[in-house]
Design a protein around this motif. Structure first.
Motif, PDB file in Angstrom:
ATOM      1  N   ARG A 236      44.968  -0.785 -42.724  1.00 37.22           N
ATOM      2  CA  ARG A 236      45.419  -2.175 -42.822  1.00 37.22           C
ATOM      3  C   ARG A 236      44.466  -3.045 -43.659  1.00 37.22           C
ATOM      4  N   TYR A 237      43.149  -2.856 -43.458  1.00 37.40           N
ATOM      5  CA  TYR A 237      42.182  -3.757 -44.088  1.00 37.40           C
ATOM      6  C   TYR A 237      41.181  -3.064 -45.016  1.00 37.40           C
ATOM      7  N   GLY A 238      41.165  -1.726 -45.027  1.00 39.33           N
ATOM      8  CA  GLY A 238      40.239  -1.021 -45.896  1.00 39.33           C
ATOM      9  C   GLY A 238      39.029  -0.475 -45.144  1.00 39.33           C
ATOM     10  N   ASP A 239      38.354   0.470 -45.785  1.00 35.75           N
ATOM     11  CA  ASP A 239      37.219   1.143 -45.145  1.00 35.75           C
ATOM     12  C   ASP A 239      36.024   0.213 -44.933  1.00 35.75           C
ATOM     13  N   SER A 240      35.862  -0.787 -45.791  1.00 34.56           N
ATOM     14  CA  SER A 240      34.679  -1.659 -45.696  1.00 34.56           C
ATOM     15  C   SER A 240      34.639  -2.386 -44.354  1.00 34.56           C
ATOM     16  N   LEU A 241      35.785  -2.831 -43.881  1.00 38.03           N
ATOM     17  CA  LEU A 241      35.818  -3.528 -42.590  1.00 38.03           C
ATOM     18  C   LEU A 241      35.446  -2.573 -41.456  1.00 38.03           C
TER      19      LEU A 241
END
Length: 466
Positions: free
Chosen positions: A163-168
């Motif tokens: 949903r928000y990407g690996d960084s989060l």
């Protein structure tokens, strides 16, 4: 002194709940990274991904095996809290580097094996604050917490990553890891009694205490202990290798999505908790320790063979159910050890088993990675099409997972060895020197015929009850 200052920073008295919280936070943070780890591993090592994964995990496991005895000996002198803080910090230190610098992330993760022995220190912590009759239950609670932390975290990590990407996900895991470090520093009390800690300051640390191979050299002194240790080595070697590479295998060969991998981990984790509590208790009462070990090895053999030959998702789900049932093996082995050794020798024998498992944690991942490399199994894409179309010219491999079949062969050998383990045994040869466990600290006269208590046995040797 720094260690003394750290010990004074705490609230209340030491409890098992402190150990449970530390384990949950540490492994929950790493569980969140299951999906991002697969992506970063493939991006960093596009060639020979399985081999590099095996080498990284293998180096980490071997370093943990080498350092565990020394950290245990030092924690007996300076207290558990200082080294609990040290192990948690270095175990979690690589997490923020996953997105900053993947190369440094994998390098630091390998080197962090020198301090990645949190479980050993936690079991010592629990041994300090529990009575003998409470210890088994407390160990079970810690082990169940470890499994519970991995039931939900991979699924949460996969959802947030999609949903928000690996960084989060990496940021969230970093925050939880920092919270764990602060919890140890500010909340967790010291568990080692003052009188035991202070009286130990003048004792030197011998090479025998810090030598990781010391316990292994004593294996052959008792035939029953030798059979048990060989069984553990042959069965845990594929277990350690499987744990390091199986999620990659699901994505590469079976085309599992990230969400499916997370759901798979949750299912196996829940079933393992049930197997290690309800099922294990019933089997131990009905068929006994040795038969339970043999049954667990049988489940492991079926599971590895299914992993090796299976090429469809439903086969992996079915094999995962069998894998959960095979988790009864090592608790049953620990119980068998307690019946096959004298009271004052149990710590030493458990130490041998712990040493062998630590050695497998280094050899297993490297061995599995090398076998994948030999059979040219590589990671080609991380986000497979949910409805892949296989070209007519491309044939599926007869043996999709060669390392798992190799593991099945070693478990067959483990079964053959375990058959010869006597159900009851009275050791006639001491498996270790009892001088360290029974010699009085003050050097004053003691009755040498009195067996050492559990507090005298090195607690770090007891983490094989996991």
């Amino acid at each position: 002194m720094l260690f003394k200052h750290i010990r004074q920073r705490s609230l209340g008295r030491a409890r098992v709940s402190h150990a449970v919280a530390v384990i949950f936070l540490e492994f929950f943070s790493w569980g969140l990274l299951t999906t991002p780890m697969l992506t970063v591993l493939h991006e960093t090592f596009p060639q020979h991904t399985f081999l590099m994964n095996g080498l990284i995990q293998g180096v980490k496991g071997l370093l943990s095996f080498v350092s565990a005895p020394l950290i245990g000996a030092l924690s007996d002198i300076w207290g558990r809290k200082s080294f609990l803080l040290l192990t948690v910090f270095f175990t979690c230190a690589p997490i923020p580097l996953m997105r900053i610098s993947p190369w440094w992330f994998f390098a630091l993760m390998s080197v962090s094996g020198l301090f990645s022995v949190t479980f050993s220190v936690i079991f010592a912590y629990v041994a300090d604050i529990t009575e003998e009759h409470e210890r088994s239950k407390a160990y079970g609670l810690v082990s169940a917490t470890f499994a519970a932390s991995l039931v939900t975290s991979p699924a949460i990590g996969a959802f947030l990553s999609a949903r928000y990407g690996d960084s989060l996900v990496v940021l969230l895991a970093t925050i939880i890891a920092v919270a764990d470090i602060l919890f140890v520093l500010l909340v967790v009390p010291e568990s080692l009694p003052d009188k035991m800690r202070l009286s130990s300051w003048g004792l030197p640390i011998s090479w025998e205490q810090a030598d990781p191979f010391a316990s292994l050299r004593k294996v052959g002194k008792d035939s029953t202990v030798l059979l048990i240790c060989v069984t553990v080595f042959l069965s845990y070697l594929p277990e350690a290798g499987q744990y390091s590479s199986f999620f990659l295998y699901l994505g590469q060969v079976i085309n599992f999505s990230s969400e499916a991998i997370a759901a798979y981990i949750a299912m196996v984790g829940i079933l393992s908790i049930i197997a290690q509590t309800l099922l294990l208790s019933i089997l131990m009462k009905r068929i006994g320790n040795k038969s339970t070990v043999l049954l667990g090895l049988g489940f492991q053999l079926l599971q590895l063979a299914w992993y090796g030959f299976g090429s469809e998702p439903w086969m992996m789900w079915a094999a995962g159910t069998v894998a959960a049932l095979s988790s009864i093996t090592f608790p049953a082995v620990s119980a068998l050890v307690s019946h096959c050794t004298d009271h004052d020798q149990q710590g030493a024998v458990q130490g041998m088993i712990t040493g062998i498992r630590g050695l497998c944690n280094g050899l297993g991942p490297a061995l599995f990675g090398f076998i994948f490399y030999l059979f040219n199994v590589e990671l080609k894409e991380m986000s497979p099409d949910p409805n892949p179309v296989t070209p007519a010219t491309e044939e599926k491999s007869v043996i999709p997972g060669p390392p798992f079949l190799f593991g099945a062969c070693t478990v067959v050998l483990a079964l053959l060895v375990a058959v010869f383990i006597p159900a009851q045994h009275t050791p006639v040869v001491k498996t270790c020197s009892t001088r360290i466990m029974t010699e009085p600290v003050s050097g004053g006269p003691e009755n040498g015929s009195v067996p050492a208590s559990d507090d005298d046995i090195e607690p770090l040797l007891q983490d094989s009850s996991l």
